[in-house]
Design a protein around this motif. Structure first.
Motif, mmCIF file in Angstrom:
data_model
loop_
_atom_site.group_PDB
_atom_site.id
_atom_site.type_symbol
_atom_site.label_atom_id
_atom_site.label_comp_id
_atom_site.label_asym_id
_atom_site.label_seq_id
_atom_site.Cartn_x
_atom_site.Cartn_y
_atom_site.Cartn_z
ATOM 1 N N LEU A 76 0.809 -1.226 0.000
ATOM 2 C CA LEU A 76 0.000 0.000 0.000
ATOM 3 C C LEU A 76 0.841 1.275 0.000
ATOM 4 O O LEU A 76 0.301 2.372 -0.122
ATOM 5 N N VAL A 77 2.156 1.136 0.155
ATOM 6 C CA VAL A 77 3.040 2.310 0.178
ATOM 7 C C VAL A 77 3.125 2.916 -1.220
ATOM 8 O O VAL A 77 3.308 2.197 -2.211
ATOM 9 N N ASP A 78 2.984 4.229 -1.310
ATOM 10 C CA ASP A 78 3.161 4.912 -2.593
ATOM 11 C C ASP A 78 4.135 6.085 -2.413
ATOM 12 O O ASP A 78 4.527 6.413 -1.295
ATOM 13 N N ASN A 79 4.514 6.679 -3.523
ATOM 14 C CA ASN A 79 5.542 7.734 -3.464
ATOM 15 C C ASN A 79 4.925 9.101 -3.145
ATOM 16 O O ASN A 79 5.019 10.056 -3.936
ATOM 17 N N GLY A 80 4.336 9.182 -1.972
ATOM 18 C CA GLY A 80 3.750 10.434 -1.524
ATOM 19 C C GLY A 80 4.599 11.067 -0.437
ATOM 20 O O GLY A 80 5.807 10.837 -0.328
ATOM 21 N N GLU A 81 3.944 11.836 0.417
ATOM 22 C CA GLU A 81 4.648 12.529 1.491
ATOM 23 C C GLU A 81 5.124 11.521 2.534
ATOM 24 O O GLU A 81 4.458 10.524 2.795
ATOM 25 N N HIS A 82 6.272 11.797 3.144
ATOM 26 C CA HIS A 82 6.873 10.925 4.163
ATOM 27 C C HIS A 82 7.130 9.509 3.629
ATOM 28 O O HIS A 82 6.960 8.519 4.340
ATOM 29 N N LEU A 83 7.497 9.437 2.357
ATOM 30 C CA LEU A 83 7.730 8.134 1.716
ATOM 31 C C LEU A 83 8.778 7.317 2.459
ATOM 32 O O LEU A 83 8.577 6.140 2.750
ATOM 33 N N PHE A 84 9.911 7.956 2.766
ATOM 34 C CA PHE A 84 11.027 7.215 3.364
ATOM 35 C C PHE A 84 10.632 6.604 4.708
ATOM 36 O O PHE A 84 10.869 5.413 4.950
ATOM 37 N N ILE A 85 10.001 7.404 5.578
ATOM 38 C CA ILE A 85 9.623 6.908 6.904
ATOM 39 C C ILE A 85 8.562 5.831 6.804
ATOM 40 O O ILE A 85 8.627 4.804 7.490
ATOM 41 N N THR A 86 7.587 6.035 5.925
ATOM 42 C CA THR A 86 6.513 5.050 5.759
ATOM 43 C C THR A 86 7.056 3.722 5.256
ATOM 44 O O THR A 86 6.738 2.653 5.785
ATOM 45 N N TYR A 87 7.905 3.827 4.228
ATOM 46 C CA TYR A 87 8.487 2.600 3.667
ATOM 47 C C TYR A 87 9.368 1.901 4.691
ATOM 48 O O TYR A 87 9.296 0.674 4.850
ATOM 49 N N LEU A 88 10.196 2.671 5.383
ATOM 50 C CA LEU A 88 11.108 2.091 6.358
ATOM 51 C C LEU A 88 10.352 1.374 7.471
ATOM 52 O O LEU A 88 10.750 0.273 7.891
ATOM 53 N N THR A 89 9.241 1.942 7.927
ATOM 54 C CA THR A 89 8.448 1.319 8.990
ATOM 55 C C THR A 89 7.869 -0.015 8.537
ATOM 56 O O THR A 89 7.987 -1.032 9.237
ATOM 57 N N CYS A 90 7.244 -0.010 7.360
ATOM 58 C CA CYS A 90 6.640 -1.246 6.840
ATOM 59 C C CYS A 90 7.702 -2.292 6.520
ATOM 60 O O CYS A 90 7.526 -3.486 6.806
ATOM 61 N N ARG A 91 8.800 -1.832 5.960
ATOM 62 C CA ARG A 91 9.868 -2.771 5.586
ATOM 63 C C ARG A 91 10.523 -3.372 6.822
ATOM 64 O O ARG A 91 10.887 -4.565 6.837
ATOM 65 N N THR A 92 10.699 -2.553 7.869
ATOM 66 C CA THR A 92 11.287 -3.072 9.108
ATOM 67 C C THR A 92 10.402 -4.151 9.720
ATOM 68 O O THR A 92 10.892 -5.190 10.169
ATOM 69 N N LEU A 93 9.088 -3.908 9.721
ATOM 70 C CA LEU A 93 8.153 -4.914 10.232
ATOM 71 C C LEU A 93 8.235 -6.197 9.413
ATOM 72 O O LEU A 93 8.228 -7.304 9.966
ATOM 73 N N LEU A 94 8.346 -6.050 8.101
ATOM 74 C CA LEU A 94 8.473 -7.218 7.219
ATOM 75 C C LEU A 94 9.750 -7.988 7.518
ATOM 76 O O LEU A 94 9.740 -9.222 7.642
ATOM 77 N N GLU A 95 10.865 -7.271 7.646
ATOM 78 C CA GLU A 95 12.166 -7.918 7.816
ATOM 79 C C GLU A 95 12.312 -8.565 9.198
ATOM 80 O O GLU A 95 12.864 -9.659 9.325
ATOM 81 N N VAL A 96 11.835 -7.885 10.233
ATOM 82 C CA VAL A 96 11.953 -8.443 11.582
ATOM 83 C C VAL A 96 11.117 -9.702 11.709
ATOM 84 O O VAL A 96 11.568 -10.724 12.254
ATOM 85 N N SER A 97 9.878 -9.662 11.201
ATOM 86 C CA SER A 97 9.022 -10.848 11.260
ATOM 87 C C SER A 97 9.570 -11.958 10.375
ATOM 88 O O SER A 97 9.488 -13.140 10.721
ATOM 89 N N ARG A 98 10.147 -11.574 9.222
ATOM 90 C CA ARG A 98 10.788 -12.576 8.364
ATOM 91 C C ARG A 98 11.981 -13.226 9.061
ATOM 92 O O ARG A 98 12.186 -14.434 8.998
ATOM 93 N N GLY A 99 12.768 -12.396 9.765
ATOM 94 C CA GLY A 99 13.903 -12.931 10.508
ATOM 95 C C GLY A 99 13.475 -13.896 11.596
ATOM 96 O O GLY A 99 14.100 -14.947 11.789
ATOM 97 N N CYS A 100 12.418 -13.547 12.309
ATOM 98 C CA CYS A 100 11.889 -14.453 13.348
ATOM 99 C C CYS A 100 11.438 -15.766 12.741
ATOM 100 O O CYS A 100 11.750 -16.850 13.239
#
Length: 403
Positions: free
Chosen positions: A98-122
């Motif tokens: 659902l992330v798109d290239n709008g306002e606060h793109l970097f923070i939004t992407y980083l938050t979702c990606r971190t959740l993906l990576e941490v859960s993937r690591g677990c």
């Protein structure tokens, strides 16, 4: 003899769920993770932003194994924790779509990606522990089970590339979530080894106890760090470089499938080969093929799909082969009670510190020089460490322990 071993393994009903899970696990990994750098580029993130994301999310890969290593010592069964991590990972992939290239793109992407990576690591850390404990408890061949992981990558990788090329990355993330849901359904119904077998008089395994119990564990973990660094660099920047010189997502998706096809044969032969050569030679092979691939990427012309396929076929001797060697090492050199602890340390060195530094160091070299020279320099690191590993004499006998 290998064919007979394969047929006997296929007849074992107690290993059917393990094979299905291997198929889905590898299929899930190749369906989105090779394409994540391209997704970031499509959203509008710069190369600097991409390197920051890859480095920051690896903080989670460093902390996750440490936390899991402590938690698993006190859990009766790790099934609930594993299932929860898979569900969170599925939700994270939907959010990322659902992330798109709008306002606060970097923070939004980083938050979702971190959740993906941490859960993937677990998920990866816990499942590999369950996988190894099940294989060891049931006296199965680890390499044969990994064949079905290669099949999963062979089939699902090109499908994901097709979806990304003709539809969108959003559809790829949703496809990944569906695979993860199927994974958790099968896992919930399986009877795998979800807890360690410990003697009544045995103390609980602490995080570092496995270092003093196994053979050559320190050298293995240091090499895991080097391999993690090289793997991260190639996964982050290879597809970006190849797309920049003219290769399409469809081309790249096909190469993912071709590389995993070779993994089927490698998985079948892995145990017999490693019994003869030992785990050190296995790691040397991984480092050497990384060196060839990275050098090839730096020299490849923009219109040679044949050379690209040949280089990508060697990918089976990268991360997939490293997982086979790690599984072999754990099965034969790590006590059952220490498997979860060793898996945590391995994940810390390989997926955590190594992976994090690979993206950061890679971005720095590319900024200072060029992508071609960066690939050549990391290729040199690979072959140098391979030579050092070959020259280092083991202080202990490398033959597998008899169970």
């Amino acid at each position: 003899m290998l064919l007979r071993k394969l047929i006997e393994d296929l007849r074992r009903k107690d290993l059917l769920s393990l094979k299905a899970l291997q198929f889905l696990q590898t299929g899930c990994l190749v369906s989105i993770f090779p394409f994540l750098p391209l997704h970031m580029k499509e959203l509008g993130l710069t190369l600097s932003d991409i390197s920051y994301v890859q480095t920051i999310i690896c903080i989670g890969d460093i902390l996750t194994p440490l936390v899991l290593g402590l938690c698993t010592n006190y859990l009766t069964s790790i099934r609930p924790l594993l299932i929860t991590s898979i569900i969170i990972n599925s939700l994270a992939s939907v959010l990322l779509s659902l992330v798109d290239n709008g306002e606060h793109l970097f923070i939004t992407y980083l938050t979702c990606r971190t959740l993906l990576e941490v859960s993937r690591g677990c998920t990866l850390n816990l499942y590999e522990s369950v996988n190894l404990m099940t294989v060891k408890a049931r006296h199965a061949d680890y390499g044969i089970q990994k064949i079905f992981g290669s099949l999963g990558g062979t089939i699902i990788g090109p499908v994901a590339g097709y979806v990304a090329h003709y539809y969108s990355f959003k559809a790829v993330f949703q496809f990944y979530a569906c695979l993860q849901i199927l994974f958790v359904i099968i896992l919930s119904c399986s009877d795998l080894q979800f807890q360690r077998k410990e003697r009544k008089d045995q103390k609980k395994s602490k995080m570092l106890d496995c270092i003093y119990d196994g053979q050559g564990i320190i050298m293995f973990l240091v090499t895991a760090f080097i391999l993690g660094l090289i793997w991260s660099f190639s996964e982050t920047y290879a597809f970006l470089h190849l797309e920049s010189i003219g290769y399409t997502r469809k081309n790249l998706g096909l190469t993912v499938g071709s590389s995993t096809m070779l993994g089927i044969v490698i998985s079948l032969l892995s145990t017999s080969l490693l019994d003869v050569t030992g785990w050190r030679a296995g790691l040397v092979l991984a480092l050497s093929t990384y060196s060839i691939r990275l050098l090839g990427y730096s020299l490849i012309p923009p219109d040679s799909f044949t050379i690209l396929m040949a280089l990508e076929c060697l990918k089976s001797f990268g991360n997939p082969w490293c997982m086979l060697v790690t599984g072999y090492f754990m099965k034969n050199h790590v006590d059952m009670s220490h498997i979860a602890s060793f898996q945590s340390l391995f994940s810390l060195m390989y997926f955590g510190i190594g992976k994090g530094l690979g993206s950061l160091v890679g971005a720095s070299i590319i900024d200072l020089f060029s992508s071609q020279l960066a690939f050549q320099m990391v290729s040199g690191i690979s072959i140098v460490w391979a030579c050092l590993l070959m020259m280092t004499k083991s202080q202990t006998n490398q033959k597998p322990k008899k169970e």
